[in-house]
Design a protein around this motif. Structure first.
Motif, PDB file in Angstrom:
ATOM      1  N   ALA A   1       0.835  -1.206   0.000  1.00  0.00           N
ATOM      2  CA  ALA A   1       0.000   0.000   0.000  1.00  0.00           C
ATOM      3  C   ALA A   1       0.869   1.256   0.000  1.00  0.00           C
ATOM      4  CB  ALA A   1      -0.921  -0.007   1.214  1.00  0.00           C
ATOM      5  N   LEU A   2       1.962   1.194   0.721  1.00  0.00           N
ATOM      6  CA  LEU A   2       2.883   2.319   0.771  1.00  0.00           C
ATOM      7  C   LEU A   2       3.571   2.507  -0.578  1.00  0.00           C
ATOM      8  CD1 LEU A   2       3.869   4.386   2.817  1.00  0.00           C
ATOM      9  CD2 LEU A   2       5.640   2.785   3.521  1.00  0.00           C
ATOM     10  N   ALA A   3       3.988   1.398  -1.190  1.00  0.00           N
ATOM     11  CA  ALA A   3       4.657   1.470  -2.495  1.00  0.00           C
ATOM     12  C   ALA A   3       3.713   1.996  -3.574  1.00  0.00           C
ATOM     13  CB  ALA A   3       5.188   0.090  -2.882  1.00  0.00           C
ATOM     14  N   ALA A   4       2.423   1.725  -3.427  1.00  0.00           N
ATOM     15  CA  ALA A   4       1.446   2.148  -4.444  1.00  0.00           C
ATOM     16  C   ALA A   4       1.333   3.668  -4.524  1.00  0.00           C
ATOM     17  CB  ALA A   4       0.083   1.536  -4.145  1.00  0.00           C
ATOM     18  N   THR A   5       1.705   4.384  -3.470  1.00  0.00           N
ATOM     19  CA  THR A   5       1.611   5.842  -3.494  1.00  0.00           C
ATOM     20  C   THR A   5       2.695   6.473  -4.368  1.00  0.00           C
ATOM     21  OG1 THR A   5       3.026   6.156  -1.526  1.00  0.00           O
ATOM     22  CG2 THR A   5       0.670   5.842  -1.148  1.00  0.00           C
ATOM     23  N   TYR A   6       3.653   5.670  -4.814  1.00  0.00           N
ATOM     24  CA  TYR A   6       4.741   6.222  -5.637  1.00  0.00           C
ATOM     25  C   TYR A   6       4.256   6.643  -7.018  1.00  0.00           C
ATOM     26  CZ  TYR A   6       9.182   6.567  -8.116  1.00  0.00           C
ATOM     27  OH  TYR A   6      10.241   7.017  -8.880  1.00  0.00           O
ATOM     28  N   GLU A   7       3.200   6.007  -7.512  1.00  0.00           N
ATOM     29  CA  GLU A   7       2.706   6.344  -8.845  1.00  0.00           C
ATOM     30  C   GLU A   7       2.322   7.823  -8.903  1.00  0.00           C
ATOM     31  OE1 GLU A   7       2.007   5.924 -12.735  1.00  0.00           O
ATOM     32  OE2 GLU A   7       2.862   4.392 -11.404  1.00  0.00           O
ATOM     33  N   GLY A   8       1.638   8.312  -7.868  1.00  0.00           N
ATOM     34  CA  GLY A   8       1.320   9.733  -7.808  1.00  0.00           C
ATOM     35  C   GLY A   8       2.513  10.557  -7.364  1.00  0.00           C
ATOM     36  N   GLY A   9       3.325   9.971  -6.491  1.00  0.00           N
ATOM     37  CA  GLY A   9       4.464  10.712  -5.952  1.00  0.00           C
ATOM     38  C   GLY A   9       5.496  11.088  -6.991  1.00  0.00           C
TER      39      GLY A   9
ATOM     40  N   GLU B   1      12.480   7.513  -5.812  1.00  0.00           N
ATOM     41  CA  GLU B   1      12.597   6.208  -6.449  1.00  0.00           C
ATOM     42  C   GLU B   1      13.359   5.216  -5.566  1.00  0.00           C
ATOM     43  OE1 GLU B   1      14.147   4.231 -10.667  1.00  0.00           O
ATOM     44  OE2 GLU B   1      14.394   6.370 -10.294  1.00  0.00           O
ATOM     45  N   ARG B   2      14.326   5.732  -4.806  1.00  0.00           N
ATOM     46  CA  ARG B   2      15.110   4.863  -3.925  1.00  0.00           C
ATOM     47  C   ARG B   2      14.219   4.191  -2.881  1.00  0.00           C
ATOM     48  NH1 ARG B   2      17.835   4.618   0.837  1.00  0.00           N
ATOM     49  NH2 ARG B   2      16.955   6.541   1.658  1.00  0.00           N
ATOM     50  N   HIS B   3      13.287   4.948  -2.330  1.00  0.00           N
ATOM     51  CA  HIS B   3      12.377   4.396  -1.336  1.00  0.00           C
ATOM     52  C   HIS B   3      11.461   3.347  -1.967  1.00  0.00           C
ATOM     53  CE1 HIS B   3      12.793   8.535   0.832  1.00  0.00           C
ATOM     54  NE2 HIS B   3      13.866   7.792   0.939  1.00  0.00           N
ATOM     55  N   TYR B   4      10.996   3.639  -3.174  1.00  0.00           N
ATOM     56  CA  TYR B   4      10.122   2.696  -3.872  1.00  0.00           C
ATOM     57  C   TYR B   4      10.853   1.373  -4.123  1.00  0.00           C
ATOM     58  CZ  TYR B   4       7.283   0.729  -7.649  1.00  0.00           C
ATOM     59  OH  TYR B   4       6.527  -0.108  -8.439  1.00  0.00           O
ATOM     60  N   ALA B   5      12.106   1.462  -4.567  1.00  0.00           N
ATOM     61  CA  ALA B   5      12.880   0.246  -4.844  1.00  0.00           C
ATOM     62  C   ALA B   5      13.094  -0.560  -3.565  1.00  0.00           C
ATOM     63  CB  ALA B   5      14.225   0.622  -5.467  1.00  0.00           C
ATOM     64  N   ALA B   6      13.352   0.118  -2.444  1.00  0.00           N
ATOM     65  CA  ALA B   6      13.551  -0.573  -1.165  1.00  0.00           C
ATOM     66  C   ALA B   6      12.270  -1.279  -0.725  1.00  0.00           C
ATOM     67  CB  ALA B   6      14.005   0.417  -0.097  1.00  0.00           C
ATOM     68  N   LEU B   7      11.128  -0.624  -0.901  1.00  0.00           N
ATOM     69  CA  LEU B   7       9.852  -1.235  -0.528  1.00  0.00           C
ATOM     70  C   LEU B   7       9.538  -2.448  -1.399  1.00  0.00           C
ATOM     71  CD1 LEU B   7       7.690   1.954   0.089  1.00  0.00           C
ATOM     72  CD2 LEU B   7       8.425   0.310   1.811  1.00  0.00           C
ATOM     73  N   LYS B   8       9.846  -2.368  -2.685  1.00  0.00           N
ATOM     74  CA  LYS B   8       9.602  -3.511  -3.573  1.00  0.00           C
ATOM     75  C   LYS B   8      10.458  -4.711  -3.168  1.00  0.00           C
ATOM     76  CE  LYS B   8       7.195  -3.526  -6.616  1.00  0.00           C
ATOM     77  NZ  LYS B   8       5.759  -3.900  -6.631  1.00  0.00           N
ATOM     78  N   ARG B   9      11.707  -4.439  -2.768  1.00  0.00           N
ATOM     79  CA  ARG B   9      12.568  -5.548  -2.302  1.00  0.00           C
ATOM     80  C   ARG B   9      12.018  -6.139  -1.006  1.00  0.00           C
ATOM     81  NH1 ARG B   9      16.640  -1.965  -3.553  1.00  0.00           N
ATOM     82  NH2 ARG B   9      17.155  -1.660  -1.351  1.00  0.00           N
TER      83      ARG B   9
ATOM     84  N   ALA C   1      15.861  -4.073   4.089  1.00  0.00           N
ATOM     85  CA  ALA C   1      15.428  -3.214   2.974  1.00  0.00           C
ATOM     86  C   ALA C   1      14.733  -1.968   3.515  1.00  0.00           C
ATOM     87  CB  ALA C   1      14.509  -3.981   2.037  1.00  0.00           C
ATOM     88  N   LEU C   2      13.884  -2.129   4.530  1.00  0.00           N
ATOM     89  CA  LEU C   2      13.221  -0.977   5.154  1.00  0.00           C
ATOM     90  C   LEU C   2      14.240  -0.092   5.862  1.00  0.00           C
ATOM     91  CD1 LEU C   2      10.113  -2.851   6.600  1.00  0.00           C
ATOM     92  CD2 LEU C   2      10.112  -1.226   4.710  1.00  0.00           C
ATOM     93  N   GLY C   3      15.296  -0.708   6.377  1.00  0.00           N
ATOM     94  CA  GLY C   3      16.353   0.055   7.045  1.00  0.00           C
ATOM     95  C   GLY C   3      17.106   0.972   6.103  1.00  0.00           C
ATOM     96  N   GLU C   4      17.062   0.679   4.814  1.00  0.00           N
ATOM     97  CA  GLU C   4      17.691   1.577   3.839  1.00  0.00           C
ATOM     98  C   GLU C   4      16.926   2.896   3.741  1.00  0.00           C
ATOM     99  OE1 GLU C   4      18.350  -0.181   0.059  1.00  0.00           O
ATOM    100  OE2 GLU C   4      19.265  -2.005   0.872  1.00  0.00           O
ATOM    101  N   ILE C   5      15.638   2.876   4.083  1.00  0.00           N
ATOM    102  CA  ILE C   5      14.841   4.103   4.083  1.00  0.00           C
ATOM    103  C   ILE C   5      15.148   4.939   5.311  1.00  0.00           C
ATOM    104  CG2 ILE C   5      12.484   5.020   4.215  1.00  0.00           C
ATOM    105  CD1 ILE C   5      11.583   2.585   2.593  1.00  0.00           C
ATOM    106  N   THR C   6      15.162   4.302   6.475  1.00  0.00           N
ATOM    107  CA  THR C   6      15.413   5.040   7.716  1.00  0.00           C
ATOM    108  C   THR C   6      16.887   5.397   7.884  1.00  0.00           C
ATOM    109  OG1 THR C   6      15.747   2.996   8.982  1.00  0.00           O
ATOM    110  CG2 THR C   6      13.495   3.838   8.813  1.00  0.00           C
ATOM    111  N   GLY C   7      17.753   4.628   7.233  1.00  0.00           N
ATOM    112  CA  GLY C   7      19.189   4.872   7.340  1.00  0.00           C
ATOM    113  C   GLY C   7      19.922   3.849   8.177  1.00  0.00           C
ATOM    114  N   GLU C   8      19.173   2.947   8.813  1.00  0.00           N
ATOM    115  CA  GLU C   8      19.798   1.965   9.703  1.00  0.00           C
ATOM    116  C   GLU C   8      20.694   0.986   8.963  1.00  0.00           C
ATOM    117  OE1 GLU C   8      16.833   0.825  13.114  1.00  0.00           O
ATOM    118  OE2 GLU C   8      15.683   1.339  11.326  1.00  0.00           O
ATOM    119  N   THR C   9      20.372   0.672   7.718  1.00  0.00           N
ATOM    120  CA  THR C   9      21.180  -0.290   6.960  1.00  0.00           C
ATOM    121  C   THR C   9      21.690   0.297   5.648  1.00  0.00           C
ATOM    122  OG1 THR C   9      19.180  -1.171   5.900  1.00  0.00           O
ATOM    123  CG2 THR C   9      19.910  -2.256   7.922  1.00  0.00           C
ATOM    124  N   ALA C  10      21.564   1.605   5.480  1.00  0.00           N
ATOM    125  CA  ALA C  10      22.024   2.239   4.239  1.00  0.00           C
ATOM    126  C   ALA C  10      23.538   2.159   4.123  1.00  0.00           C
ATOM    127  CB  ALA C  10      21.575   3.693   4.194  1.00  0.00           C
TER     128      ALA C  10
END
Length: 443
Positions: free
Chosen positions: A206-214, A380-388, A418-427
């Motif tokens: 559901a979160l990834a789906a918002t990227y189409e408008g984003g 796009e980086r966040h979208y790719a992380a969510l898809k993974r 993968a979610l940690g790449e968004i927050t920075g914990e695993t980036a």
């Protein structure tokens, strides 16, 4: 982490009312004391945090200005370090002279984005929030700035952390089963794990789906204006923009190349591409324009198929070539024709009739309401992380019951990372460096 005091001009380049030279790091207040002389009997070392003090500012070349100084004590500052700001008059040369004096007094010149990177490293903001700050600064439309501000406020980080927390709970349950299989503990029900994983995967999707408008908020909406020659495409572009951008002529084939124009609607950038009229009988140069028209159509987020009279076979072929939503725009309403029933909207580019309605239709067709309220996902980086993360949880769901729980936990951990790449914990360091390189020096 390097804690040496860094300094840079933090206001925009050029002439203005005020310029701000920012210092951050170890010894910032001491260095400021070599540059700033407060009025009265005060000393810089005795400054109260978050108070503005007036005084004289020494600059390189023997220049003295009168301005203000404010001190932010760590950790209560943007970077989490001691921060001092010198506010001088906004001359370009003057601000550079003040910065030069600060550097001569012991500070190091900051690199691009180094202040914000220090804020991230000191836990003052997440990696996603830092990206939101960059979007706010670089935003070219009010909708992009608004979406960036929501990202900066931590909405995406909060959702990612909530999903991570759910995954952590599942990992804790599966860990107990793996580590203490011989103990008389309540075994985790596999069906409960599967249901919870499916629920969390749904949250991610559901979160990834918002990227189409984003992504349309961030990049603008690409609108191809297409149709047969003399349908009024160029006139329509001019009417939308409110000025003459494209050449208008009664001669067929006047538009040989793609003509571009930009308009902000509901705070969102719409990038219009007026294309050459598409027809079978065309000269060599006109054919090149038609090729480019088809390329613009293929890359568009939305297409306006413009025609007059009846919606014919040529228009129907155009619609079949579109991989994006299509608005059928019947033009030349000023000629007195009645609506034909095929069109989505009937307008007159010449008189302006129906143009405001067309603008509203453009917004409603191209963007979901959630995007207008502030797209949740614009990078796009966040979208790719969510898809993974979603793919890892899909694999975990398939593995529950078919493989031991320690195998399932590997996929769950991959989703968490993968979610940690968004927050920075695993980036990775490469990701962090790339993000902060987008900032200007001084931010």
């Amino acid at each position: 982490m390097d804690s040496q005091c860094i300094a840079a001009i933090s206001t925009a380049a050029g002439t203005g009312g005020v310029a701000i030279i920012r210092l951050s790091g170890s010894g910032a207040l001491e260095i400021a004391g070599k540059v700033f002389s407060p009025a009265g009997k005060r000393e810089v070392k005795d400054f109260r945090p978050r108070y503005m003090y007036a005084g004289s500012i020494a600059a390189a070349g023997g220049i003295t200005d009168f301005g203000l100084c404010v001190y932010f004590r760590a950790p209560h500052s943007f970077t989490g370090e001691d921060v001092v700001e010198l506010h001088c008059h906004g001359g370009a040369e003057l601000s550079r002279a003040v910065l030069k004096k600060v550097l001569q007094s012991g500070a190091r010149a900051a690199t691009a984005g180094e202040f914000t990177m220090r804020a991230f490293l000191n836990g003052k903001l997440s990696l996603a929030a830092a990206e939101g700050l960059a979007d706010m600064i670089n935003g070219q439309s009010s909708a992009e700035v608004r979406a960036g501000s929501l990202l900066y406020a931590g909405r995406l980080t909060q959702r990612a952390e909530e999903i991570q927390a759910g995954l952590t709970d599942i990992l804790a349950m599966t860990g107990a089963d793996v580590d203490y299989p011989e103990e008389d503990i309540e075994r985790t029900e596999l069906s409960d794990i599967a249901a919870r994983l499916k629920e969390l995967k749904g949250d991610i999707d559901a979160l990834a789906a918002t990227y189409e408008g984003g992504k349309k908020i961030k990049n603008g909406v690409a609108v191809a204006i297409c149709g047969r020659p003399n349908a009024g495409k160029s006139s329509l572009l001019n009417a939308l923009l409110g000025y003459d951008k494209a050449i208008v002529s009664s001669a067929a084939g006047t538009t040989r190349d793609v003509v571009e124009g930009e308009l902000e609607l509901e705070g969102v950038r719409f990038n219009f591409f007026d294309t050459a009229g598409i027809r079978e009988q065309a000269g060599e140069i006109e054919k090149l324009g038609i090729v480019r028209a088809k390329q613009a159509l293929a890359a568009a987020d939305l297409a306006l198929v413009v025609y007059e009279g009846a919606f014919g076979d040529e228009e129907k072929r155009l619609v079949t070539q579109c991989s994006c939503p299509v608005i059928k725009v019947r033009n030349k309403r000023d000629l007195g024709d009645v609506p034909g029933g095929d069109e989505d909207i009937f307008v007159s580019a010449l008189s302006g009739e129906g143009m405001e309605e067309l603008k509203k239709l453009l917004v409603n067709t191209a963007l979901p309401q959630s995007a207008l309220e502030g797209a949740f996902l614009i990078e796009e980086r966040h979208y790719a992380a969510l898809k993974r993360a979603s793919e890892s949880l899909r694999s975990a769901c398939d593995a529950v019951g078919a493989f031991p729980v320690d195998i399932v936990s590997v996929d769950i951990r991959s989703a968490w990372d993968a979610l940690g790449e968004i927050t920075g914990e695993t980036a990775t360091e490469e990701i962090v460096d790339t993000i902060f390189s987008k900032f200007c020096v001084g931010k």
